[in-house]
Write a protein that holds these residues in place. Structure first.
Motif, short mmCIF file in Angstrom:
data_model
loop_
_atom_site.label_atom_id
_atom_site.label_comp_id
_atom_site.label_asym_id
_atom_site.label_seq_id
_atom_site.Cartn_x
_atom_site.Cartn_y
_atom_site.Cartn_z
N ALA A 64 -4.84 2.51 -1.99
CA ALA A 64 -4.91 2.44 -3.45
C ALA A 64 -3.55 2.05 -4.04
O ALA A 64 -3.48 1.26 -4.98
CB ALA A 64 -5.39 3.77 -4.03
N ARG A 65 -2.48 2.57 -3.47
CA ARG A 65 -1.15 2.22 -3.98
C ARG A 65 -0.82 0.76 -3.67
O ARG A 65 -0.21 0.07 -4.49
CB ARG A 65 -0.09 3.16 -3.40
CG ARG A 65 -0.25 4.59 -3.98
CD ARG A 65 0.87 5.47 -3.65
NE ARG A 65 2.00 5.18 -4.56
CZ ARG A 65 3.08 5.93 -4.62
NH1 ARG A 65 3.22 6.99 -3.85
NH2 ARG A 65 4.06 5.61 -5.45
N PHE A 66 -1.24 0.28 -2.50
CA PHE A 66 -1.05 -1.13 -2.17
C PHE A 66 -1.79 -2.00 -3.19
O PHE A 66 -1.23 -2.95 -3.74
CB PHE A 66 -1.57 -1.42 -0.76
CG PHE A 66 -1.63 -2.88 -0.43
CD1 PHE A 66 -0.50 -3.57 -0.04
CD2 PHE A 66 -2.83 -3.58 -0.52
CE1 PHE A 66 -0.55 -4.93 0.25
CE2 PHE A 66 -2.89 -4.94 -0.23
CZ PHE A 66 -1.75 -5.61 0.17
N LEU A 67 -3.03 -1.67 -3.47
CA LEU A 67 -3.83 -2.47 -4.41
C LEU A 67 -3.28 -2.39 -5.83
O LEU A 67 -3.24 -3.40 -6.53
CB LEU A 67 -5.29 -2.04 -4.37
CG LEU A 67 -6.05 -2.45 -3.12
CD1 LEU A 67 -7.42 -1.78 -3.09
CD2 LEU A 67 -6.18 -3.96 -3.04
N VAL A 114 7.49 -1.74 -6.46
CA VAL A 114 8.31 -1.46 -5.28
C VAL A 114 8.05 -0.06 -4.76
O VAL A 114 7.89 0.16 -3.54
CB VAL A 114 9.81 -1.68 -5.59
CG1 VAL A 114 10.69 -1.14 -4.47
CG2 VAL A 114 10.09 -3.16 -5.84
N GLU A 115 7.95 0.91 -5.66
CA GLU A 115 7.67 2.30 -5.26
C GLU A 115 6.32 2.38 -4.56
O GLU A 115 6.19 3.03 -3.51
CB GLU A 115 7.69 3.19 -6.50
CG GLU A 115 7.38 4.64 -6.22
CD GLU A 115 7.28 5.46 -7.51
OE1 GLU A 115 6.40 6.33 -7.58
OE2 GLU A 115 8.07 5.21 -8.43
N ASP A 116 5.29 1.76 -5.14
CA ASP A 116 3.95 1.80 -4.54
C ASP A 116 3.92 1.13 -3.17
O ASP A 116 3.32 1.65 -2.23
CB ASP A 116 2.92 1.14 -5.46
CG ASP A 116 2.38 2.07 -6.53
OD1 ASP A 116 2.65 3.29 -6.46
OD2 ASP A 116 1.66 1.59 -7.42
N LEU A 117 4.56 -0.02 -3.05
CA LEU A 117 4.53 -0.73 -1.77
C LEU A 117 5.32 0.01 -0.70
O LEU A 117 4.92 0.03 0.47
CB LEU A 117 5.04 -2.16 -1.94
CG LEU A 117 4.10 -3.07 -2.74
CD1 LEU A 117 4.77 -4.41 -3.02
CD2 LEU A 117 2.78 -3.26 -2.00
N THR A 118 6.41 0.62 -1.08
CA THR A 118 7.20 1.41 -0.12
C THR A 118 6.38 2.60 0.37
O THR A 118 6.33 2.88 1.57
CB THR A 118 8.52 1.87 -0.77
OG1 THR A 118 9.24 0.72 -1.21
CG2 THR A 118 9.36 2.66 0.19
N ALA A 119 5.72 3.29 -0.55
CA ALA A 119 4.87 4.42 -0.18
C ALA A 119 3.68 3.95 0.67
O ALA A 119 3.31 4.60 1.66
CB ALA A 119 4.38 5.14 -1.43
N ALA A 120 3.09 2.83 0.29
CA ALA A 120 1.95 2.30 1.04
C ALA A 120 2.36 1.94 2.46
O ALA A 120 1.63 2.23 3.43
CB ALA A 120 1.36 1.09 0.33
N ALA A 121 3.51 1.31 2.62
CA ALA A 121 3.98 0.92 3.96
C ALA A 121 4.16 2.15 4.85
O ALA A 121 3.90 2.09 6.06
CB ALA A 121 5.28 0.14 3.86
N SER A 122 4.56 3.26 4.26
CA SER A 122 4.73 4.50 5.03
C SER A 122 3.40 5.16 5.37
O SER A 122 3.28 5.85 6.38
CB SER A 122 5.58 5.50 4.26
OG SER A 122 6.87 5.00 4.07
N ALA A 123 2.41 4.96 4.52
CA ALA A 123 1.13 5.64 4.68
C ALA A 123 0.10 4.86 5.49
O ALA A 123 -0.81 5.45 6.07
CB ALA A 123 0.54 5.95 3.30
N LEU A 124 0.24 3.55 5.52
CA LEU A 124 -0.80 2.71 6.14
C LEU A 124 -0.54 2.51 7.63
O LEU A 124 0.61 2.43 8.06
CB LEU A 124 -0.87 1.36 5.43
CG LEU A 124 -1.36 1.41 3.99
CD1 LEU A 124 -1.20 0.05 3.32
CD2 LEU A 124 -2.80 1.86 3.93
N PRO A 125 -1.61 2.36 8.39
CA PRO A 125 -1.45 2.09 9.82
C PRO A 125 -1.08 0.63 10.07
O PRO A 125 -1.24 -0.23 9.20
CB PRO A 125 -2.84 2.39 10.40
CG PRO A 125 -3.78 2.27 9.26
CD PRO A 125 -3.00 2.56 8.01
#
Length: 176
Positions: A64-67, A114-125
């Motif tokens: 969701a953060r990526f999107l 940037v915040e969302d993509l950084t968090a998404a990169a940490s959360a996604l496989p």
């Protein structure tokens, strides 16, 4: 657009005579903000689920953060300053409703992206962690790739290189 394009407003787009009610810009605005709203709902509600595993919750919020970052990236490139809506709002809260119609500086929108993509990169496989049924889901590499593109738009060259280096180092992708 080119002269052969068909559509209700392509002539307006070609002649730069479009208005806020012209179909194409209006549809871009609406579609992306509908997406932002749905992402906010997911980010707010998925952690409350009690019947799914924490790993799945983390992945779904990451998606969701990526999107949301993707939708905001589209909006900020098309319209510049736009309203920043990063929570589920209540129509009973007049301050929130006014905020829905208040444009925020591009710098604030980009900070959220940037915040969302950084968090998404940490959360996604990583891509290889998904099976065939999950092809097309957001991955760590997709989040880092979009983050690199965003950093290029911001002229943050070192951050763009760092994000692309992570994609390359993952071993998940290759050039065709």
């Amino acid at each position: 657009s080119i002269p052969g394009d068909v559509g209700a407003d392509k002539d307006q787009m070609d002649n730069f005579t479009y208005t806020p009610t012209t179909l194409s810009p209006s549809e871009v605005w609406t579609a992306n903000f509908v997406g932002v709203g749905r992402c906010n709902q997911a980010i707010d509600n998925v952690p409350k689920f009690t019947n799914i595993q924490e790993a799945l919750k983390t992945r779904l919020v990451g998606e969701a953060r990526f999107l949301r970052a993707y939708y905001y990236f589209n909006l900020v490139r098309c319209f510049g300053d736009v309203p920043l809506i990063d929570t589920v709002y209540s129509s009973d809260d007049i301050e929130q409703v006014v905020g829905l119609y208040t444009r925020q500086p591009k710098s604030e929108i980009y900070a959220l992206i940037v915040e969302d993509l950084t968090a998404a990169a940490s959360a996604l496989p990583v891509k290889s962690a998904y099976g065939a049924a999950d092809v097309g889901r957001a991955t760590q590499g997709a989040a880092l790739g979009l983050l690199a593109k965003v950093q290029l738009y911001l002229k943050n060259w070192a951050a763009a290189v760092a994000a692309t280096d992570q994609v390359i180092a993952s071993g998940e992708y290759s050039l065709e």
